[in-house]
Design an enzyme around this catalytic site. Sequence first.
Site, PDB file in Angstrom:
ATOM      1  N   ASP A   1     -32.548 -72.250  39.052  1.00 44.38           N
ATOM      2  CA  ASP A   1     -31.472 -72.144  38.067  1.00 44.38           C
ATOM      3  C   ASP A   1     -30.161 -71.789  38.771  1.00 44.38           C
ATOM      4  OD1 ASP A   1     -33.395 -72.490  36.128  1.00 44.38           O
ATOM      5  OD2 ASP A   1     -33.625 -70.335  35.749  1.00 44.38           O
TER       6      ASP A   1
HETATM    7  N1  URA Z   1     -38.107 -69.545  37.183  1.00 44.27           N
HETATM    8  C1  URA Z   1     -36.938 -69.389  36.562  1.00 44.27           C
HETATM    9  O1  URA Z   1     -36.883 -68.879  35.452  1.00 44.27           O
HETATM   10  N2  URA Z   1     -35.831 -69.800  37.193  1.00 44.27           N
HETATM   11  C2  URA Z   1     -35.838 -70.343  38.427  1.00 44.27           C
HETATM   12  O2  URA Z   1     -34.774 -70.681  38.949  1.00 44.27           O
HETATM   13  C3  URA Z   1     -37.069 -70.495  39.056  1.00 44.27           C
HETATM   14  C4  URA Z   1     -38.193 -70.097  38.418  1.00 44.27           C
END
Ligand code: URA
Length: 241
Positions: free
Chosen positions: A104
């Site tokens: 993310d």
């Molecule tokens: N899980 C999440 O919530 N975000 C990420 O970036 C990776 C795994």
Amino acid sequence: MMRLDKYLCDAKVGTRSQVKGILKKGNVLVNGEVIKKPEWKVEEGTDCVVCEGKKLTYQKYVYWMLYKPAGVVSATEDKREQTVIELLPQEERKKGIFPVGRLDKDTEGLLLLTNDGELGHRLLSPKKHVDKKYYAKVQGVVTQAHVEQFLEGLDIGEKKLTLPAKLEVIVSKEISEVWVTLQEGKFHQVKRMFEAVGCKVLYLKRVAMGALVLDAKLKAGECRELTLAEQKLLFIREEQR
Ligand code: URA
């Protein structure tokens, strides 16, 4: 087929202008013949290129480890946001490199970047069960009960429960600290798993993917090529190098 000057640049012989100089001096042999033309076409992997007395081996695929900082998107292109590709050295950016999986925008940590589509597929396939390990700071007291729930699988609004995940509690307080290891990579998965048990992820960092561990010497935003040993850890076939 590719231009000889690009081949030499890709082999890290020097910059475009340094390569031009080396060619001009007659220091490059292709299949035993001196070639001075930068535009000469070579067949990667077949033609024998010797530069200043050293035989070069063409590296078809490249593998980069990036410490992704927060605020950057895991995409190859984006109209508004800075992408992880823009954090690679300039000369690497046109090689068809893509991030293996997504983190993310606000997540930090280990991101593998490569132009080896098959490796990407192999590491991302849920069937391969490649472990992805994260460090997280979580709002809420994380307890042994959560460890068991993570292991049993959680309903995060998908058709099936999540696969068993390993949760290790480092600090169990109002703001807890944990390690989470998943074998799958659903959208926002760690955040959604904690939401499912009434907690909120405040900070998330991926520290490992399979046997590949984020280099502690890298700072956020920095990257380096994988070592041969690391490439082998990812089962990269020798003949592809
Ligand atoms: N899980 C999440 O919530 N975000 C990420 O970036 C990776 C795994």
